[in-house]
Motif scaffolding. Structure first.
Motif, PDB file in Angstrom:
ATOM      1  N   ILE A 160       6.434   1.505  26.648  1.00 33.86           N
ATOM      2  CA  ILE A 160       7.814   1.283  26.254  1.00 33.86           C
ATOM      3  C   ILE A 160       8.689   2.343  26.905  1.00 33.86           C
ATOM      4  N   VAL A 162      11.818   4.388  26.604  1.00 27.55           N
ATOM      5  CA  VAL A 162      12.793   4.844  25.623  1.00 27.55           C
ATOM      6  C   VAL A 162      13.394   6.151  26.109  1.00 27.55           C
ATOM      7  N   SER A 168      12.022   3.193  19.605  1.00 25.00           N
ATOM      8  CA  SER A 168      11.784   1.780  19.885  1.00 25.00           C
ATOM      9  C   SER A 168      10.773   1.233  18.889  1.00 25.00           C
ATOM     10  N   GLU A 169      10.906  -0.037  18.542  1.00 25.31           N
ATOM     11  CA  GLU A 169       9.995  -0.667  17.598  1.00 25.31           C
ATOM     12  C   GLU A 169       8.623  -0.874  18.227  1.00 25.31           C
ATOM     13  N   VAL A 216       8.685   2.418  14.074  1.00 23.70           N
ATOM     14  CA  VAL A 216       9.265   2.800  15.360  1.00 23.70           C
ATOM     15  C   VAL A 216       8.611   4.070  15.898  1.00 23.70           C
TER      16      VAL A 216
END
Length: 304
Positions: A160, A162, A168-169, A216
């Motif tokens: 991910i 970020v 972020s989830e 998250v």
């Protein structure tokens, strides 16, 4: 909106890691008065009784408490006990072999205050060399179990992007450093004590998601984690506990063809690992023998 969280309870479960607990507590000290923070240390019946000497040092400390269990109930059960002795609105489950290197509390408080749908937050974690540690992931599933058969499976892990300081989830975050709203923790009845070690955090996050809450990952290097110091001293136990917990997760959260497929892949992985560690015997005999013994027992127990 949820009640405004204003206090933290750090829960540390120890098993034969007195020196690491001491270092962990030292890294927390400066935050105890800056914020409303308490520390609850739970000893899971360590054979190393030096932990009692450490407890004596903190005996008069108003914000640090030690509790001694008469048997080793496992990671989740130890954390559940610690949570039951806590008074904070936010629980922070922290491994004894971890240390705070940045202030996490204000960022975490802000996330919970501004995002009522978020129940669990995992801070950024680095290892002892300063490298980012893989601390989040997808729930185990048919694809994830299949990828476990690939030696270089890390290249397939969900990445991910970020921005530093943002979040972020994700499906789950590691239990080495996990913040959760206490009211949600109580609502989903805490950690499932059927897990002795490993995958209990994925199970916790999955049940939180089923109850309508989000997990998250906070992209900020707040925690330094030495990494599985206690369990990896014994590769036999490490292997046995980690794979048994994966099988338990499959049994609890999957049924039908998905469950059959995932358990069949897991059995195939047992066989694959025995072959790999047999080849590795000349390079590391003791570790290889421990691994082979553990996978042999896992095969004997089966995946039903």
């Amino acid at each position: 909106m949820d009640n405004v969280q204003s206090s933290f309870s750090i829960v540390i479960v120890n098993f034969n890691l007195t020196n690491e607990v001491n270092d962990c507590l030292k890294s927390i000290q400066k935050y105890l008065n800056k914020y409303s923070v308490e520390v609850v240390v739970v000893d899971n019946n360590s054979s190393d009784r030096d932990i009692e000497k450490l407890a004596a040092i903190y005996e008069e400390h108003p914000k640090v408490s030690f509790y001694f269990l008469k048997d080793n109930r496992g990671f989740g059960a130890g954390n559940n006990f610690g949570a039951s002795k806590s008074s904070g609105d936010i629980l922070f489950f922290l491994n004894p072999d971890a240390m705070l290197i940045e202030d996490p509390f204000e960022k975490i408080r802000k996330i919970f205050l501004e995002h009522e749908e978020i129940a669990i937050v995992g801070p950024g974690i680095i290892d002892k060399n300063g490298e980012s540690e893989y601390s989040y992931g997808n729930f185990p599933g048919p694809l994830e179990e299949t990828l476990e058969l690939i030696p270089s499976k890390s290249i397939f892990r969900k990445k991910i992007r970020v921005q530093p300081g943002s979040f972020s989830e994700v499906d789950w975050i590691t239990g080495a450093a996990l913040f959760i709203r206490k009211n949600v923790f109580r609502k989903i009845k805490g950690f499932d004590e059927d897990y002795f070690l490993y995958n209990e955090e994925a199970d916790l996050c999955k049940r939180a998601m089923a109850a309508g809450h989000k997990t998250v990952f906070l992209n900020s290097g707040l925690v330094c984690h030495l990494g599985s110091v206690s369990s990896k001293k014994n590769y036999y136990n490490f292997t046995l506990f980690s794979y048994e917990s994966r099988l338990l997760f499959i049994k609890k959260h999957y049924c039908g063809i998905k469950s059959v497929y995932m358990r069949a892949v897991l059995l195939l992985e047992y066989i694959q690992q025995i072959c790999i560690w047999t080849i590795m015997i000349p390079l590391n005999k003791q570790k290889s023998v421990d691994k082979i013994r553990a996978f042999g027992l896992l095969i004997k127990r089966g995946v039903l």
